[in-house]
Design an enzyme around this catalytic site. Structure first.
Site, PDB file in Angstrom:
ATOM      1  N   ASP A 150       0.762  -1.192   0.027  1.00 59.66           N
ATOM      2  CA  ASP A 150       0.036   0.199  -0.081  1.00 59.66           C
ATOM      3  C   ASP A 150       0.951   1.428   0.036  1.00 59.66           C
ATOM      4  O   ASP A 150       2.069   1.211  -0.009  1.00 59.66           O
ATOM      5  CB  ASP A 150      -0.988  -0.136   1.373  1.00 59.66           C
ATOM      6  CG  ASP A 150      -2.203   0.398   0.971  1.00 59.66           C
ATOM      7  OD1 ASP A 150      -2.334   1.259   0.140  1.00 59.66           O
ATOM      8  OD2 ASP A 150      -3.115   0.302   1.896  1.00 59.66           O
ATOM      9  N   GLU A 183      -1.059   1.577  -5.258  1.00 61.88           N
ATOM     10  CA  GLU A 183      -0.500   2.875  -5.113  1.00 61.88           C
ATOM     11  C   GLU A 183      -1.661   3.963  -5.624  1.00 61.88           C
ATOM     12  O   GLU A 183      -1.349   5.222  -5.720  1.00 61.88           O
ATOM     13  CB  GLU A 183       0.712   2.965  -5.711  1.00 61.88           C
ATOM     14  CG  GLU A 183       1.471   4.364  -6.093  1.00 61.88           C
ATOM     15  CD  GLU A 183       0.721   4.738  -7.478  1.00 61.88           C
ATOM     16  OE1 GLU A 183       1.123   5.716  -7.904  1.00 61.88           O
ATOM     17  OE2 GLU A 183      -0.031   4.168  -8.289  1.00 61.88           O
ATOM     18  N   ASN A 187       0.652   7.739  -9.461  1.00 52.58           N
ATOM     19  CA  ASN A 187       1.714   7.954 -10.239  1.00 52.58           C
ATOM     20  C   ASN A 187       1.902   7.283 -11.291  1.00 52.58           C
ATOM     21  O   ASN A 187       2.938   6.897 -11.978  1.00 52.58           O
ATOM     22  CB  ASN A 187       3.014   7.761  -9.312  1.00 52.58           C
ATOM     23  CG  ASN A 187       3.209   8.311  -8.031  1.00 52.58           C
ATOM     24  OD1 ASN A 187       3.834   9.575  -8.077  1.00 52.58           O
ATOM     25  ND2 ASN A 187       2.687   7.818  -7.090  1.00 52.58           N
ATOM     26  N   ASP A 205      -9.894   3.457  -3.684  1.00 49.95           N
ATOM     27  CA  ASP A 205     -10.739   2.084  -2.932  1.00 49.95           C
ATOM     28  C   ASP A 205     -11.985   2.381  -3.492  1.00 49.95           C
ATOM     29  O   ASP A 205     -12.785   3.161  -3.772  1.00 49.95           O
ATOM     30  CB  ASP A 205     -10.721   2.412  -1.676  1.00 49.95           C
ATOM     31  CG  ASP A 205      -9.509   1.904  -0.911  1.00 49.95           C
ATOM     32  OD1 ASP A 205      -8.536   1.878  -1.618  1.00 49.95           O
ATOM     33  OD2 ASP A 205      -9.298   1.894   0.206  1.00 49.95           O
TER      34      ASP A 205
END
Ligand code: GLA
Length: 409
Positions: A150, A183, A187, A205
């Site tokens: 995570d 992630e 990014n 989520d």
């Protein structure tokens, strides 16, 4: 050492640093399938719950349908010992992780664990930052098979570097461990993580809603439809060994039967990881039937490994196609609206070439396909090479109709 050898040495070092990460190969030829504790239990997990889940995975037939990973999410952690090695929470996991891994393995399943690239996990347990190699070693010693990693509490950390570091640590630890990157797409890992992770989350989520985004002051939670929209443009980045992850399933957690069907179908159409998020110890027969629809699982797990595409939307319906190994196609007509929508299917509307990924053409004007309805299991005739009135179809509100189009030789 003369200047020339110093220069050569530096160059070699740089090349080494910039070389490909050595992720474990062969663990994700098709998208991973299993169960994870978060969607249903959040942090409220212990070894009895996990053992019960493992037992139910076997007795319900889920394991035999392909769901082999049993994955702990956040909150299994205790403290680090005096040498810095992470330990399981001694109250919730009194027999420790090795014993739990043995229990799970004895049932033909695999154990997954969870950590975070930052100082702490999202729920405030110890993160792996500064302990990457120790943590990977510990997981390998315990017999862990899967790591979800995570991204909380990582201010100023370079994502690529952090995930690569853990990838290297897993490799060094010597046990093949699936690396699931979480992630949240911040990014754009699909651009750089192909050699690092086996899957990467593409967004925030999921929560148990078909079409409402849940907005909090500092973050959002995605509906099923939000996840689909986010994943739609990323199909060129997925393939055998490296999958886009629109998050875990909410099937069986309170959606309607039609929404569950649509959610599951679309995850299969998108070649997504199928990680169950419900309490499989007490699910209904209807939920089990959705999760073990073998025809749809076969679409998800198809060896061509191509993420499906939305060809177009018309009158409220979304038309999805996924090329399959051997010349077949999967097709889904998704109705995201809150009312039933009728249409007429004329196969000649769907002639196209998937130039973006597979190069495959449907060519309904040249080939004939047998049509199998994947939710009723019935054969519904054949496609036609000529335009014709077509078949009338009504897709109920927030539901789906799915077919396998079986190419005739
Ligand atoms: C993040 C992840 C979730 C879950 C929680 C646990 O929000 O995206 O999937 O792992 O953390 O705290």
């Amino acid at each position: 050492m003369n200047r020339r050898s110093v220069f050569t040495l530096l160059l070699l070092l740089l090349l080494h640093l910039d070389g490909k990460a050595q992720k474990w190969e062969g663990l994700a030829r098709t998208p991973q399938m299993g169960w994870n504790s978060w969607n249903r239990f959040q942090g409220d997990i212990d070894e009895d719950v996990i053992k019960g889940i493992a037992d139910a995975m076997v007795s319900s037939g889920l394991r035999d349908a392909g769901y082999t990973y049993v994955n702990l999410d956040d909150c299994w952690h205790g403290r680090r010992d005096s040498d810095g090695f992470i330990q399981a929470d001694p109250e919730r996991f009194p027999h420790g992780m090795k014993a739990l891994a043995d229990y799970v393995h004895a049932r033909g399943l695999k154990l997954g664990i969870y950590s975070d690239a930052g100082t702490e996990t999202c729920a405030g347990r110890p993160g792996s930052m500064g302990h990457e190699f120790q943590d990977a070693l510990q997981y390998a010693r315990w017999g862990v098979d899967y790591l979800k990693y995570d991204w909380c509490n990582t201010a100023d950390v370079n994502a690529r570097g952090a995930y690569r570091l853990m990838c290297d640590a897993l490799r060094q630890a010597g046990r093949p461990i699936f690396f699931s990157m979480c992630e949240w797409g911040d990014n754009q890992p699909w651009r750089w993580a192909r050699d690092i992770g086996h899957s990467w989350r593409i967004g925030p989520d999921i929560w148990c809603s078909f079409d409402s985004t849940r907005v909090f002051p500092t973050y959002v939670q995605c509906s099923v439809m939000d996840c689909i929209h986010r994943n739609d443009s990323l199909r060129r980045y997925a393939g055998p060994g490296h999958w886009n992850d629109p998050d875990m399933l909410e099937v069986g957690n309170g959606l309607t039967a039609g929404q569950d069907r649509a959610h599951f179908t679309m995850w299969c159409m998108m070649a997504s990881p199928l990680i169950l998020g419900n309490d499989v110890r007490s699910m209904s027969a209807g939920t089990l039937a959705v999760l073990t629809n073998r025809d749809l699982i076969a679409v998800d797990q198809d060896t061509l490994g191509v993420q499906g595409l939305r060809l177009f939307s018309r009158d409220g319906l979304d038309y999805w196609f996924k090329p399959l190994a051997g010349g077949d196609w999967a097709m889904a007509v998704l109705n995201p609206t809150r009312r039933p929508v009728s249409c007429t299917l004329d196969w000649q509307d769907f002639n196209f070439t998937d130039g973006e990924v597979s190069g495959r053409s449907t060519a309904f004007d040249k080939h004939i396909y047998k049509v199998k309805n994947l939710w009723t299991g019935r054969m519904e005739g054949k496609t036609s090479v000529r335009p014709k009135a077509g078949r009338r179809l009504t897709v109920p509100a927030q539901d789906v109709v799915a077919y396998r189009l079986i190419r005739q030789k």
